[in-house]
Design a protein around this motif. Structure first.
Motif, short mmCIF file in Angstrom:
data_model
loop_
_atom_site.label_atom_id
_atom_site.label_comp_id
_atom_site.label_asym_id
_atom_site.label_seq_id
_atom_site.Cartn_x
_atom_site.Cartn_y
_atom_site.Cartn_z
N LEU A 24 0.83 -1.21 0.00
CA LEU A 24 0.00 0.00 0.00
C LEU A 24 0.86 1.25 0.00
O LEU A 24 0.59 2.21 -0.72
N LEU A 25 1.90 1.25 0.82
CA LEU A 25 2.76 2.43 0.92
C LEU A 25 3.64 2.60 -0.30
O LEU A 25 4.17 3.70 -0.54
N ALA A 26 3.81 1.56 -1.09
CA ALA A 26 4.59 1.69 -2.33
C ALA A 26 3.88 2.61 -3.31
O ALA A 26 4.51 3.23 -4.16
N ALA A 34 -6.21 5.36 7.54
CA ALA A 34 -6.52 4.92 6.18
C ALA A 34 -6.00 3.51 5.93
O ALA A 34 -6.65 2.70 5.26
N ILE A 35 -4.84 3.21 6.49
CA ILE A 35 -4.29 1.86 6.34
C ILE A 35 -5.16 0.87 7.11
O ILE A 35 -5.50 -0.20 6.60
N ALA A 36 -5.55 1.24 8.33
CA ALA A 36 -6.33 0.34 9.18
C ALA A 36 -7.68 -0.02 8.55
O ALA A 36 -8.18 -1.13 8.76
N GLU A 37 -8.26 0.91 7.79
CA GLU A 37 -9.56 0.64 7.15
C GLU A 37 -9.49 -0.53 6.17
O GLU A 37 -10.50 -1.14 5.87
N ARG A 38 -8.31 -0.83 5.69
CA ARG A 38 -8.13 -1.88 4.68
C ARG A 38 -7.99 -3.28 5.27
O ARG A 38 -7.93 -4.26 4.54
N PHE A 39 -7.91 -3.37 6.60
CA PHE A 39 -7.63 -4.66 7.24
C PHE A 39 -8.70 -5.01 8.27
O PHE A 39 -9.26 -4.13 8.92
N PRO A 40 -8.92 -6.32 8.47
CA PRO A 40 -9.90 -6.75 9.46
C PRO A 40 -9.32 -6.84 10.87
O PRO A 40 -9.75 -7.65 11.68
N VAL A 41 -8.30 -6.02 11.15
CA VAL A 41 -7.69 -6.00 12.48
C VAL A 41 -7.91 -4.62 13.10
O VAL A 41 -8.25 -3.67 12.40
N SER A 61 7.88 7.93 9.05
CA SER A 61 6.65 8.66 9.38
C SER A 61 7.00 10.12 9.61
O SER A 61 8.12 10.46 10.00
N ARG A 62 6.00 10.97 9.35
CA ARG A 62 6.16 12.40 9.61
C ARG A 62 4.80 12.93 10.04
O ARG A 62 3.76 12.42 9.64
N VAL A 63 4.83 13.94 10.89
CA VAL A 63 3.61 14.54 11.40
C VAL A 63 3.25 15.74 10.53
O VAL A 63 4.10 16.60 10.25
N THR A 64 2.00 15.76 10.08
CA THR A 64 1.46 16.88 9.31
C THR A 64 0.15 17.28 9.95
O THR A 64 -0.84 16.54 9.85
N GLY A 65 0.14 18.40 10.66
CA GLY A 65 -1.06 18.82 11.37
C GLY A 65 -1.39 17.82 12.47
O GLY A 65 -0.56 17.52 13.32
N ARG A 66 -2.60 17.27 12.42
CA ARG A 66 -3.01 16.29 13.42
C ARG A 66 -2.76 14.85 12.96
O ARG A 66 -3.10 13.92 13.67
N HIS A 67 -2.19 14.70 11.78
CA HIS A 67 -2.03 13.36 11.22
C HIS A 67 -0.57 12.95 11.14
O HIS A 67 0.31 13.79 10.94
N ARG A 68 -0.35 11.68 11.28
CA ARG A 68 0.98 11.10 11.06
C ARG A 68 0.91 10.36 9.73
O ARG A 68 0.11 9.45 9.56
N LEU A 69 1.76 10.77 8.78
CA LEU A 69 1.80 10.13 7.48
C LEU A 69 2.93 9.12 7.43
O LEU A 69 4.06 9.40 7.85
#
Length: 127
Positions: A24-26, A34-41, A61-69
Motif C-alpha cells: 500500500l505504501l509503495a 486509512a491503512i487500518a480501514e483496509r484490514f480486518p484487524v 513517518s512524519r507529522v502533518t497537522g493532526r495526522h501522522r503520514l
C-alpha cells in the motif's frame, strides 16, 4: 560478511499484513487510519505493524497537522535485494555456450514430441 539489516527486514516482512502495508505504501503516503480501514484487524494492531516496519527501517513517518503520514523507504528494500543477489542462480551462459545449451534443449524437445506423436524410438542421427 554479517548482515543484520536483512534479518530485521525479512522478519518484518514475514507477516502478510505487514507485506500488504508495504505494498500500500509503495503507491504513496498514507495515515494509520486509512491503512487500518483496509484490514480486518484493530487500529492498535495496525499501529503495532507500522512500528515493526519502522523499526526495521522499511517505513518512515512524519507529522502533518493532526495526522501522522507513513511512507515506504525504498532504500532498505534495495539493500535487501542486493543481499538476495547472493542467493539467486547464476544467469544462463551467454555467447556460443548459451546457444549450444539452447540447441540441446530444442533437440530434446523434438525427441519428446516425436515419441509422443507415435514415432517410438527415433534414431536421432537420421533426423
Amino acid at each position: 560478511m554479517c548482515y543484520t539489516f536483512p534479518v530485521l527486514a525479512l522478519a518484518a516482512l514475514a507477516d502478510p499484513v505487514r507485506r500488504e502495508i508495504v505494498e500500500l505504501l509503495a503507491v504513496g503516503e498514507s495515515t494509520a487510519g486509512a491503512i487500518a480501514e483496509r484490514f480486518p484487524v484493530s487500529r492498535p494492531a495496525v499501529s503495532r505493524h507500522l512500528r515493526v516496519l519502522r523499526e526495521a527501517g522499511l517505513v518512515t513517518s512524519r507529522v502533518t497537522g493532526r495526522h501522522r503520514l507513513y511512507a515506504l523507504d525504498r532504500a532498505p528494500l534495495a539493500e535487501l535485494d542486493t543481499w538476495l543477489d547472493g542467493f539467486r542462480p547464476l544467469r544462463p551462459a551467454a555467447g556460443p555456450a548459451g546457444r549450444l545449451d539452447a540447441l540441446d534443449t530444442e533437440m530434446h524437445r523434438g525427441r519428446r514430441q516425436r515419441r509422443a506423436a507415435g514415432g517410438g524410438d527415433v534414431d536421432d542421427r537420421t533426423a
